[in-house]
Design an enzyme around this catalytic site. Sequence first.
Site, PDB file in Angstrom:
ATOM      1  N   LEU A 183      42.349  42.791  43.041  1.00  0.00           N
ATOM      2  CA  LEU A 183      42.450  43.779  41.960  1.00  0.00           C
ATOM      3  C   LEU A 183      41.713  43.307  40.714  1.00  0.00           C
ATOM      4  O   LEU A 183      41.956  43.768  39.607  1.00  0.00           O
ATOM      5  CB  LEU A 183      43.925  44.063  41.627  1.00  0.00           C
ATOM      6  CG  LEU A 183      44.766  44.583  42.792  1.00  0.00           C
ATOM      7  CD1 LEU A 183      46.204  44.805  42.364  1.00  0.00           C
ATOM      8  CD2 LEU A 183      44.171  45.886  43.336  1.00  0.00           C
ATOM      9  N   ASP A 221      33.481  45.247  38.469  1.00  0.00           N
ATOM     10  CA  ASP A 221      34.832  44.902  38.013  1.00  0.00           C
ATOM     11  C   ASP A 221      34.897  44.780  36.490  1.00  0.00           C
ATOM     12  O   ASP A 221      35.806  45.311  35.849  1.00  0.00           O
ATOM     13  CB  ASP A 221      35.281  43.584  38.658  1.00  0.00           C
ATOM     14  CG  ASP A 221      35.140  43.609  40.174  1.00  0.00           C
ATOM     15  OD1 ASP A 221      34.992  44.707  40.737  1.00  0.00           O
ATOM     16  OD2 ASP A 221      35.179  42.535  40.793  1.00  0.00           O
ATOM     17  N   ALA A 274      44.670  39.372  44.689  1.00  0.00           N
ATOM     18  CA  ALA A 274      44.970  40.529  45.534  1.00  0.00           C
ATOM     19  C   ALA A 274      43.769  41.457  45.666  1.00  0.00           C
ATOM     20  O   ALA A 274      43.859  42.514  46.271  1.00  0.00           O
ATOM     21  CB  ALA A 274      46.156  41.304  44.963  1.00  0.00           C
TER      22      ALA A 274
HETATM   23  C1  GLA Z   1      33.867  42.030  44.366  1.00  0.00           C
HETATM   24  C2  GLA Z   1      32.782  41.893  43.291  1.00  0.00           C
HETATM   25  C3  GLA Z   1      32.212  43.263  42.908  1.00  0.00           C
HETATM   26  C4  GLA Z   1      31.791  44.055  44.142  1.00  0.00           C
HETATM   27  C5  GLA Z   1      32.906  44.057  45.194  1.00  0.00           C
HETATM   28  C6  GLA Z   1      32.479  44.689  46.482  1.00  0.00           C
HETATM   29  O1  GLA Z   1      34.974  42.695  43.826  1.00  0.00           O
HETATM   30  O2  GLA Z   1      33.316  41.290  42.139  1.00  0.00           O
HETATM   31  O3  GLA Z   1      31.133  43.103  42.011  1.00  0.00           O
HETATM   32  O4  GLA Z   1      30.589  43.567  44.663  1.00  0.00           O
HETATM   33  O5  GLA Z   1      33.361  42.745  45.475  1.00  0.00           O
HETATM   34  O6  GLA Z   1      32.236  46.046  46.294  1.00  0.00           O
END
Ligand code: GLA
Length: 392
Positions: free
Chosen positions: A126, A173, A124
């Site tokens: 997340l 993340d 999703a």
């Molecule tokens: C994904 C990647 C992150 C980031 C986002 C975009 O979630 O895992 O590191 O680059 O895309 O902001």
Amino acid sequence: MSHLTRLATEFERRYGAPPERIARAPGRVNLIGEHTDYNDGFVLPIAIDRHVLIAARPRADHRVRVTALDVADGQQDEFALDDIGRHPAYQWANYVRGVAFYLGQRLKLVGLDAVITATLPAGAGLSSSAALEMCTAFALHGFARGALDRVTLAQLCQRAEADFVGVKTGIMDQYASALGEQDKALLIDCRALQYRAVRLPSAVSIVVADTNKKRQLAASNYNTRRLECENAVQELSAILKQEFRALRDVSLRDLARAKKRLPENLYKRARHVITENRRVQQAARAARRNDPVTLGALLNESQTSLRDDYEASSPELDVMVELARRQPGCYGSRLTGAGWGGATVNLVQTAAANRFVAAVTRAYRAATGIEPWVAPVRAAPGAGWLESVKEM
Ligand code: GLA
């Protein structure tokens, strides 16, 4: 049965004794700062109150036995800590193996029996993958000899994802899953790998709306964008005869001076990243001033830039955003995470949040024929041990 009771029961059934401890690591929602992390820039995510959970018990040998409860009624993997290769078929297992591989280079790990489950929807946007990595790292680290700080754990997880799973993400993340704070967003400087906690405006809820449309070409689009950003840095350095390290170091003025000689796609990608970094700083200030109106407007601007300059939206995301903005009490709405599908993040007056959830669900279903997943989330602390099995 709650997730936790099921987790503990299944652990005992499979391994013949109860787990010793249960680790949890949260997913994340990024409020603003998209596709800036791998450009050495700024992001403003929250860790959320939805988790990957791992029940674990140390073993006397160096083997890891691990069951993923949510995959095919309990898919199993087993490997030796001193001989970790890629799993030929199970993608989830490669997250676990990759983290064990890199952590094992820094710490003396012990074998584990483990069962994994999640309260976080997968796919999703997340960051269920980062949460799985971080939860694995936290559990292995907790039973190991030696200690690493959380930023290092996040970096090892990122490495596992890049080299073992093959997706070269930024650090956002894993960092958010490791260092999240209750009721606060993290303003992360992705070059310095430092952050400041930012209190969120009062009486405002964060609502996630998953389009439930399988992401189209997300991985290949993501890699293409990363390359375009690297190319933009090289071209800008050549055109302006100035060594830029990353798009973070380029100003809008620099970009304007190079515009005529820069290919249009690179110009647009760079403009998104440069303006987005500025919006992140403005958003953090607006949150601190308790100003949800400005914060919401910045979310909306970010969406426009992601859609037009970064070309990272999708028809379903555009619909979800438009429907959300029409609801009373909605300050702003944008795609969150990589894009090309996945979820939106919405800033909504808390008093209007329940109505918002119901109305957006209904309207999106009517417009697309797809059942969305819409729910408020709260900013939660980063990875940790559960104090008791009754905790969640
Ligand atoms: C994904 C990647 C992150 C980031 C986002 C975009 O979630 O895992 O590191 O680059 O895309 O902001």
